[in-house]
Design a protein around this motif. Sequence first.
Motif, PDB file in Angstrom:
ATOM      1  N   PHE A   1       0.827  -1.207   0.000  1.00  0.00           N
ATOM      2  CA  PHE A   1       0.000   0.000   0.000  1.00  0.00           C
ATOM      3  C   PHE A   1       0.865   1.262   0.000  1.00  0.00           C
ATOM      4  O   PHE A   1       0.486   2.267  -0.600  1.00  0.00           O
ATOM      5  CB  PHE A   1      -0.978   0.001   1.167  1.00  0.00           C
TER       6      PHE A   1
ATOM      7  N   ILE B   1       1.689   1.717  -3.544  1.00  0.00           N
ATOM      8  CA  ILE B   1       0.543   2.276  -4.270  1.00  0.00           C
ATOM      9  C   ILE B   1       0.461   3.781  -4.012  1.00  0.00           C
ATOM     10  O   ILE B   1       0.274   4.566  -4.950  1.00  0.00           O
ATOM     11  CB  ILE B   1      -0.767   1.552  -3.874  1.00  0.00           C
TER      12      ILE B   1
ATOM     13  N   CYS C   1      -3.398   0.971  -9.020  1.00  0.00           N
ATOM     14  CA  CYS C   1      -4.609   0.606  -8.297  1.00  0.00           C
ATOM     15  C   CYS C   1      -5.801   1.139  -9.091  1.00  0.00           C
ATOM     16  O   CYS C   1      -5.634   1.980  -9.972  1.00  0.00           O
ATOM     17  CB  CYS C   1      -4.616   1.162  -6.870  1.00  0.00           C
TER      18      CYS C   1
ATOM     19  N   LYS D   1      -8.404   3.346  -8.498  1.00  0.00           N
ATOM     20  CA  LYS D   1      -8.789   4.374  -7.536  1.00  0.00           C
ATOM     21  C   LYS D   1     -10.254   4.769  -7.710  1.00  0.00           C
ATOM     22  O   LYS D   1     -10.721   4.955  -8.824  1.00  0.00           O
ATOM     23  CB  LYS D   1      -7.891   5.599  -7.722  1.00  0.00           C
TER      24      LYS D   1
ATOM     25  N   PHE E   1      -9.455   2.491  -3.041  1.00  0.00           N
ATOM     26  CA  PHE E   1      -9.330   1.777  -4.312  1.00  0.00           C
ATOM     27  C   PHE E   1      -9.962   0.403  -4.173  1.00  0.00           C
ATOM     28  O   PHE E   1     -10.136  -0.118  -3.062  1.00  0.00           O
ATOM     29  CB  PHE E   1      -7.862   1.670  -4.744  1.00  0.00           C
TER      30      PHE E   1
ATOM     31  N   ASP F   1     -10.376  -3.540  -4.187  1.00  0.00           N
ATOM     32  CA  ASP F   1      -9.564  -4.721  -3.885  1.00  0.00           C
ATOM     33  C   ASP F   1      -9.490  -5.562  -5.159  1.00  0.00           C
ATOM     34  O   ASP F   1     -10.525  -5.811  -5.784  1.00  0.00           O
ATOM     35  CB  ASP F   1     -10.213  -5.516  -2.751  1.00  0.00           C
ATOM     36  N   ILE F   2      -8.290  -5.974  -5.559  1.00  0.00           N
ATOM     37  CA  ILE F   2      -8.165  -6.768  -6.791  1.00  0.00           C
ATOM     38  C   ILE F   2      -8.608  -8.211  -6.598  1.00  0.00           C
ATOM     39  O   ILE F   2      -8.797  -8.939  -7.563  1.00  0.00           O
ATOM     40  CB  ILE F   2      -6.735  -6.715  -7.394  1.00  0.00           C
TER      41      ILE F   2
END
Length: 143
Positions: A10, A13, A20, A22, A32, A34-35
């Motif tokens: 983070f 990022i 990310c 955003k 942002f 969460d992947i």
Amino acid sequence: MVAYDNNNIFAKILRGELPCVKVYENDHVLAFLDIMPRSPGHTLVIPKAAARNIFDILPEDYAHVIRAAQKIAIATKQAFNADGMTVAQYSETAGGQVVFHLHMHVMPRFEGTALLPAASIKEDPKVLEANAAKLIAALKALG
């Protein structure tokens, strides 16, 4: 107390070293998607201040995170037509923390649908972008 690691994901990022998706930013926080979302629209809210977790963040910095998490939760409920919301903050390994930069999870919830297991499925970037657009539009509508 363990020292803050400036090389956590983070922090990278925040410095722009890693991308990310955003959805919100101000002088104090970044939010942002969460992947590996546990539900569609799962958002992470992080302070721009270097804080490992709840045990070392300054109260005023934590207040900015809480205010942003509430704003994201309200917009997320509208954007995804959610029935409810789970907002969570984990501190230390025993508390479930994996990334050691304080963050809050804002996860829309739907009646009869369980959250996916944590870190289980990496979302398609196109889905993340579409979800971000929905959330950003809802945030703009809130003002």
